[in-house]
Design a protein around this motif. Sequence first.
Motif, short mmCIF file in Angstrom:
data_model
loop_
_atom_site.label_atom_id
_atom_site.label_comp_id
_atom_site.label_asym_id
_atom_site.label_seq_id
_atom_site.Cartn_x
_atom_site.Cartn_y
_atom_site.Cartn_z
N SER A 262 72.06 -50.06 -24.53
CA SER A 262 71.60 -50.60 -25.36
C SER A 262 71.04 -52.21 -25.06
O SER A 262 69.89 -52.96 -25.16
CB SER A 262 72.27 -50.69 -26.73
OG SER A 262 72.43 -49.55 -27.31
N ALA A 263 72.14 -52.73 -24.44
CA ALA A 263 71.92 -54.06 -23.90
C ALA A 263 70.92 -54.11 -22.83
O ALA A 263 69.98 -55.14 -22.84
CB ALA A 263 73.19 -54.58 -23.35
N ALA A 264 70.69 -53.38 -21.84
CA ALA A 264 69.84 -53.25 -20.98
C ALA A 264 68.30 -53.14 -21.43
O ALA A 264 67.40 -53.84 -21.04
CB ALA A 264 69.95 -52.19 -19.90
N ALA A 265 68.30 -52.19 -22.38
CA ALA A 265 66.89 -51.75 -22.97
C ALA A 265 66.57 -53.02 -23.66
O ALA A 265 65.36 -53.26 -23.92
CB ALA A 265 67.11 -50.53 -23.61
N TYR A 266 67.39 -53.97 -24.37
CA TYR A 266 67.03 -55.01 -25.03
C TYR A 266 66.36 -56.00 -24.45
O TYR A 266 65.25 -56.64 -24.50
CB TYR A 266 68.30 -55.59 -25.86
CG TYR A 266 67.85 -56.75 -26.45
CD1 TYR A 266 67.40 -56.90 -28.02
CD2 TYR A 266 68.25 -58.23 -25.96
CE1 TYR A 266 67.40 -58.04 -28.63
CE2 TYR A 266 67.88 -59.23 -26.60
CZ TYR A 266 67.26 -59.12 -27.92
OH TYR A 266 67.19 -60.59 -28.66
N ASP A 267 67.18 -56.35 -23.14
CA ASP A 267 66.59 -57.35 -22.17
C ASP A 267 65.31 -56.99 -21.66
O ASP A 267 64.36 -57.69 -21.48
CB ASP A 267 67.50 -57.47 -21.09
CG ASP A 267 68.97 -58.13 -21.50
OD1 ASP A 267 68.76 -58.95 -22.50
OD2 ASP A 267 69.94 -58.30 -20.80
N TYR A 268 65.08 -55.77 -21.33
CA TYR A 268 63.69 -55.10 -20.82
C TYR A 268 62.85 -55.43 -21.91
O TYR A 268 61.67 -55.89 -21.51
CB TYR A 268 64.11 -53.59 -20.60
CG TYR A 268 62.80 -52.96 -19.90
CD1 TYR A 268 62.55 -53.09 -18.51
CD2 TYR A 268 62.12 -52.23 -20.82
CE1 TYR A 268 61.27 -52.62 -18.15
CE2 TYR A 268 60.78 -51.80 -20.35
CZ TYR A 268 60.60 -51.84 -18.99
OH TYR A 268 59.49 -51.18 -18.56
N ILE A 269 63.14 -55.18 -23.25
CA ILE A 269 62.00 -54.95 -24.16
C ILE A 269 61.58 -56.47 -24.34
O ILE A 269 60.38 -56.71 -24.80
CB ILE A 269 62.21 -54.21 -25.37
CG1 ILE A 269 60.93 -53.83 -26.07
CG2 ILE A 269 63.22 -54.93 -26.29
CD1 ILE A 269 60.12 -52.82 -25.28
N VAL A 270 62.49 -57.17 -24.39
CA VAL A 270 62.13 -58.77 -24.82
C VAL A 270 61.10 -59.24 -23.57
O VAL A 270 60.24 -60.06 -23.77
CB VAL A 270 63.33 -59.67 -24.72
CG1 VAL A 270 63.04 -60.97 -24.68
CG2 VAL A 270 64.17 -59.18 -26.12
N GLU A 271 61.39 -58.87 -22.45
CA GLU A 271 60.74 -59.36 -21.32
C GLU A 271 59.30 -58.67 -21.11
O GLU A 271 58.20 -59.24 -21.07
CB GLU A 271 61.41 -59.36 -19.82
CG GLU A 271 60.77 -59.66 -18.74
CD GLU A 271 61.30 -59.44 -17.32
OE1 GLU A 271 60.84 -59.65 -16.33
OE2 GLU A 271 62.47 -59.16 -17.19
N TYR A 272 59.31 -57.46 -21.70
CA TYR A 272 58.05 -56.42 -21.69
C TYR A 272 57.09 -57.30 -22.64
O TYR A 272 55.89 -57.10 -22.63
CB TYR A 272 58.42 -55.25 -22.21
CG TYR A 272 57.48 -54.26 -22.30
CD1 TYR A 272 56.49 -53.61 -21.53
CD2 TYR A 272 56.85 -54.12 -23.86
CE1 TYR A 272 55.45 -52.80 -21.69
CE2 TYR A 272 55.98 -53.08 -24.26
CZ TYR A 272 55.09 -52.68 -23.07
OH TYR A 272 53.98 -51.83 -23.36
#
Length: 339
Positions: A262-272
């Motif tokens: 969840s945390a890794a996907a959060y960082d990814y989607i914010v940057e995306y």
Amino acid sequence: MKPSTRNLLSTTAAAAILVSTAMAAQADKWKYAFEESLTEVQGVYAQKFKEEIEKNSDHTVQLFPYGTLGESADIMEQAQAGILQFVDQSPGFTGALIPEAQVFFVPYLLPTDQAHLGRFYKQSKAINQDFTKLYAQQGLELLVMFPEGEVAMTTKSPVTGCEDLNEVKFRVMTNPLLVESYKAFGATPTPLPWGEVYGGLQTNIIQGQENPTFFLYSTKIYEVTDHITYAGHNNFTTAVMANKDFFDGLSAEDQKVINDASAAAYDYIVEYQQGLAETELKKIMEAKPEMTVTVLNEEQRSCFKEAAAEVEAKFIEMTGDSGKAILEQLKADLEATRD
């Protein structure tokens, strides 16, 4: 070969088979449904989440984009019943279930600055502690909330102030506070499931709706509206949840795998999402050059901001002391995460 050696090898082989079987038995297929397509923001988040789970465990994740399992109400029911292990749903649709979640529709509460929002959702006490308890009461483990972009209004007639929304039938999610918001803005709010919006605009049953810019392009809503207006009144929020009985029944190791994913996907989607609104707006203008885009100035926004105070008071009336405490904590969290 001596019998003892042969017996030892047989025992070792049997043990290996047992270990392999046990590992296979522990590997599960988890189901995850969301409200958008695979190529939209929730779908991109889900794919990253799936990738992280499958990279760091023996489990697999099966993804169900919008429409494959029904409307938003359907996938929430399935998540609460344990048919789905994970669900991504906007607080706009959980407002009746968790009234305090409607706080995300108080106009002008959230900033439009994406960097600030990225810090806020990650660090907010209201989200990561208070809302976690409220979701748990509904059989849901709140894993993360994240922003999907500034909300824009799309209409058939130009909007430069509240007076332009007078008598406009404006589609809203089935969310009581969102209904109150568009009443305060002067429109006639019309709750509709998403599947009926394009046709409703096409046949003039409704004349407006709101969504983040990327969604306006991917769903081709620009084809049946003529004007995009940015009033800065909101940012679309979504929440990823697990069925609580499922989550609580997992080992500590598997819970950590899920939380880390969840945390890794959060960082990814914010940057995306950096620059996503601009690139998708450009695509809309290329597809429909006659579309008008208006960013309201402070004077034009004044009536919407005045209405926001009325909506905030309505939120507190709807949710009582619990909602008031959540609102105050969110405001404190927003202040604490400023630069």
